[in-house]
Design a protein around this motif. Structure first.
Motif, PDB file in Angstrom:
ATOM      1  N   UNK A 198       0.820  -1.209   0.000  1.00 32.53           N
ATOM      2  CA  UNK A 198       0.000   0.000   0.000  1.00 32.53           C
ATOM      3  C   UNK A 198       0.856   1.263   0.000  1.00 32.53           C
ATOM      4  N   UNK A 199       2.018   1.203   0.609  1.00 35.84           N
ATOM      5  CA  UNK A 199       2.896   2.375   0.620  1.00 35.84           C
ATOM      6  C   UNK A 199       3.422   2.719  -0.772  1.00 35.84           C
ATOM      7  N   UNK A 200       3.443   1.748  -1.664  1.00 37.85           N
ATOM      8  CA  UNK A 200       3.981   1.956  -3.008  1.00 37.85           C
ATOM      9  C   UNK A 200       2.899   1.999  -4.079  1.00 37.85           C
ATOM     10  N   UNK A 201       1.656   1.824  -3.684  1.00 35.22           N
ATOM     11  CA  UNK A 201       0.566   1.737  -4.649  1.00 35.22           C
ATOM     12  C   UNK A 201       0.192   3.130  -5.167  1.00 35.22           C
ATOM     13  N   UNK A 202      -0.023   3.217  -6.475  1.00 35.09           N
ATOM     14  CA  UNK A 202      -0.502   4.434  -7.119  1.00 35.09           C
ATOM     15  C   UNK A 202      -1.352   4.040  -8.317  1.00 35.09           C
ATOM     16  N   UNK A 203      -1.939   5.017  -8.965  1.00 30.38           N
ATOM     17  CA  UNK A 203      -2.797   4.715 -10.111  1.00 30.38           C
ATOM     18  C   UNK A 203      -2.025   4.194 -11.308  1.00 30.38           C
ATOM     19  N   UNK A 204      -0.701   4.328 -11.300  1.00 29.58           N
ATOM     20  CA  UNK A 204       0.112   3.902 -12.438  1.00 29.58           C
ATOM     21  C   UNK A 204       0.648   2.480 -12.307  1.00 29.58           C
ATOM     22  N   UNK A 205       0.553   1.860 -11.139  1.00 33.84           N
ATOM     23  CA  UNK A 205       1.114   0.517 -10.963  1.00 33.84           C
ATOM     24  C   UNK A 205       0.108  -0.457 -10.356  1.00 33.84           C
ATOM     25  N   UNK A 206      -1.182  -0.245 -10.636  1.00 33.99           N
ATOM     26  CA  UNK A 206      -2.216  -1.098 -10.049  1.00 33.99           C
ATOM     27  C   UNK A 206      -2.102  -2.540 -10.538  1.00 33.99           C
TER      28      UNK A 206
ATOM     29  N   UNK B 238      -8.491   5.272  -2.746  1.00 34.58           N
ATOM     30  CA  UNK B 238      -9.720   4.557  -3.078  1.00 34.58           C
ATOM     31  C   UNK B 238      -9.692   4.007  -4.497  1.00 34.58           C
ATOM     32  N   UNK B 239      -9.455   4.857  -5.468  1.00 32.22           N
ATOM     33  CA  UNK B 239      -9.502   4.392  -6.855  1.00 32.22           C
ATOM     34  C   UNK B 239      -8.381   3.414  -7.194  1.00 32.22           C
ATOM     35  N   UNK B 240      -7.125   3.655  -6.772  1.00 32.62           N
ATOM     36  CA  UNK B 240      -6.103   2.634  -7.030  1.00 32.62           C
ATOM     37  C   UNK B 240      -6.436   1.283  -6.407  1.00 32.62           C
TER      38      UNK B 240
ATOM     39  N   UNK C  67     -14.710   8.508   3.834  1.00 30.91           N
ATOM     40  CA  UNK C  67     -13.831   7.700   2.990  1.00 30.91           C
ATOM     41  C   UNK C  67     -14.418   6.312   2.746  1.00 30.91           C
ATOM     42  N   UNK C  68     -14.961   5.681   3.791  1.00 32.85           N
ATOM     43  CA  UNK C  68     -15.525   4.351   3.622  1.00 32.85           C
ATOM     44  C   UNK C  68     -16.775   4.378   2.750  1.00 32.85           C
ATOM     45  N   UNK C  69     -17.583   5.422   2.861  1.00 30.58           N
ATOM     46  CA  UNK C  69     -18.768   5.532   2.004  1.00 30.58           C
ATOM     47  C   UNK C  69     -18.366   5.673   0.539  1.00 30.58           C
ATOM     48  N   UNK C  70     -17.354   6.502   0.288  1.00 30.91           N
ATOM     49  CA  UNK C  70     -16.876   6.666  -1.089  1.00 30.91           C
ATOM     50  C   UNK C  70     -16.261   5.371  -1.615  1.00 30.91           C
TER      51      UNK C  70
ATOM     52  N   UNK D 121     -19.054   2.768  -2.452  1.00 34.85           N
ATOM     53  CA  UNK D 121     -19.741   3.083  -3.704  1.00 34.85           C
ATOM     54  C   UNK D 121     -18.871   2.762  -4.911  1.00 34.85           C
ATOM     55  N   UNK D 122     -17.580   3.107  -4.843  1.00 34.85           N
ATOM     56  CA  UNK D 122     -16.675   2.810  -5.953  1.00 34.85           C
ATOM     57  C   UNK D 122     -16.486   1.304  -6.124  1.00 34.85           C
ATOM     58  N   UNK D 123     -16.410   0.585  -5.012  1.00 38.42           N
ATOM     59  CA  UNK D 123     -16.234  -0.870  -5.066  1.00 38.42           C
ATOM     60  C   UNK D 123     -17.419  -1.549  -5.727  1.00 38.42           C
ATOM     61  N   UNK D 124     -18.630  -1.223  -5.292  1.00 39.27           N
ATOM     62  CA  UNK D 124     -19.806  -1.902  -5.822  1.00 39.27           C
ATOM     63  C   UNK D 124     -20.154  -1.442  -7.231  1.00 39.27           C
ATOM     64  N   UNK D 125     -19.717  -0.264  -7.616  1.00 42.89           N
ATOM     65  CA  UNK D 125     -19.912   0.165  -9.003  1.00 42.89           C
ATOM     66  C   UNK D 125     -18.998  -0.606  -9.939  1.00 42.89           C
ATOM     67  N   UNK D 126     -17.744  -0.797  -9.529  1.00 37.41           N
ATOM     68  CA  UNK D 126     -16.760  -1.489 -10.362  1.00 37.41           C
ATOM     69  C   UNK D 126     -16.968  -2.999 -10.328  1.00 37.41           C
ATOM     70  N   UNK D 127     -17.369  -3.523  -9.164  1.00 34.73           N
ATOM     71  CA  UNK D 127     -17.530  -4.967  -8.987  1.00 34.73           C
ATOM     72  C   UNK D 127     -18.924  -5.235  -8.412  1.00 34.73           C
ATOM     73  N   UNK D 128     -19.982  -5.112  -9.218  1.00 36.50           N
ATOM     74  CA  UNK D 128     -21.348  -5.234  -8.687  1.00 36.50           C
ATOM     75  C   UNK D 128     -21.715  -6.620  -8.196  1.00 36.50           C
TER      76      UNK D 128
END
Length: 292
Positions: free
Chosen positions: A46-54, A87-89, A133-136, A139-146
């Motif tokens: 998690x310390x190294x995670x970003x949107x470019x290395x998912x 959240x998004x990564x 943060x958890x609400x966002x 919502x992002x989780x269930x939208x991407x993985x319904x």
């Protein structure tokens, strides 16, 4: 195989397993060691995670989650509570998970939401950062993985409304917005207000909700998943009644000296009730809604 057991039974088994991982008298030392090792690997990723290395780190998290998913997701959700930019990564890295891992994630998310922490900041007015943060994230989780288990989360919202808690409406609003594609716009022009009485296509085109929200709204698959879960679980009508009751009683039953908070809670109840009714009107047939 997961569908053989109800979500209540599965969540109870996960809770029992987690209790065995605690360093208590009834805990198991080997399980506790495995729990800490999995969390250590997860935090390092998690310390190294970003949107470019998912893709790279998503595979690593998937491998660790195969062995001890409860520990992995407990660490991930804890990080998201503090750092909203993850959240998004994180959601993008979850594509390599198996159904069992997704099921444990839904349980861990619900466990964090149901914790006894204060849902308001120290000022007693604004919603806590961890809950936002958890609400966002939910919502992002269930939208991407319904396909992830959703009944437990919706039942949790219903139980909170039964108990007179209005702060969890933030979670329901995010789900309706991201999964259902129904956004609440506070300021409307005369033309937009007139168009809102037309067809769903006309309302969407006139309000331009996706542009106004600055984010993509839910796809059709996520909206259908939310609708089916509400109807099959008998929660559609129940949530309508609970939202209406909460709006009518929030001003008199809220135990707070802050008038600003009470006013905001009333406005939020009205907003979410309107969103929820709009979502049901767009996605449910009257006959199916009446049968539910």
């Amino acid at each position: 195989a997961l569908r053989v057991l109800t979500y209540e039974r599965r969540y109870a088994l996960y809770a029992s397993l987690r209790a065995r991982c605690e360093p208590a008298a009834d805990g198991h030392p080997a399980l506790f060691t495995a729990w800490k090792t999995a969390q250590h690997h997860t935090r390092r990723v998690m310390r190294r995670l970003s949107k470019d290395n998912t893709k790279q780190f998503g595979r690593q998290l998937g491998k660790v989650a195969q062995g001890c998913p409860l520990a992995v997701f407990d660490a991930i959700v804890g990080q998201i509570e503090a750092y909203e930019n993850l959240i998004q990564p994180v959601v993008d890295t979850l594509r390599w998970l198996c159904p069992y891992a997704f099921d444990t994630l839904s349980c861990v998310l619900l466990d964090h939401l149901a914790s006894g922490r204060s849902r308001l900041k120290e000022d007693g007015i604004n919603v806590s950062h961890w809950l936002q943060s958890l609400a966002a994230f939910a919502a992002a989780l269930y939208r991407k993985h319904p396909a992830v288990e959703l009944r437990g989360l919706l039942q949790f919202v219903a139980n909170m409304l039964k108990a007179g808690q209005s702060t969890q409406l933030l979670l329901l609003r995010e789900l309706i917005t991201k999964m259902g594609g129904v956004e609440s716009v506070e300021e409307l022009s005369a033309e937009q207000l007139a168009a809102s009485g037309g067809s769903p296509l006309l309302r969407t085109a006139s309000l331009d909700l996706a542009h106004a929200a600055g984010a993509k709204l839910g796809g059709r698959k996520a909206a259908l998943r939310l609708r089916d879960t509400l109807l099959r679980g008998g929660l559609a009508a129940a949530l309508l009644v609970l939202l209406g009751r909460q709006r009518a009683t929030v001003c008199t039953l809220t135990d707070s000296p802050h008038l600003k908070l009470i006013g905001e809670l009333h406005d939020r109840c009205h907003e979410v009730l309107a969103q929820f009714a709009d979502f049901l009107a767009q996605n449910c047939e009257p006959r199916g809604l009446a049968a539910a």
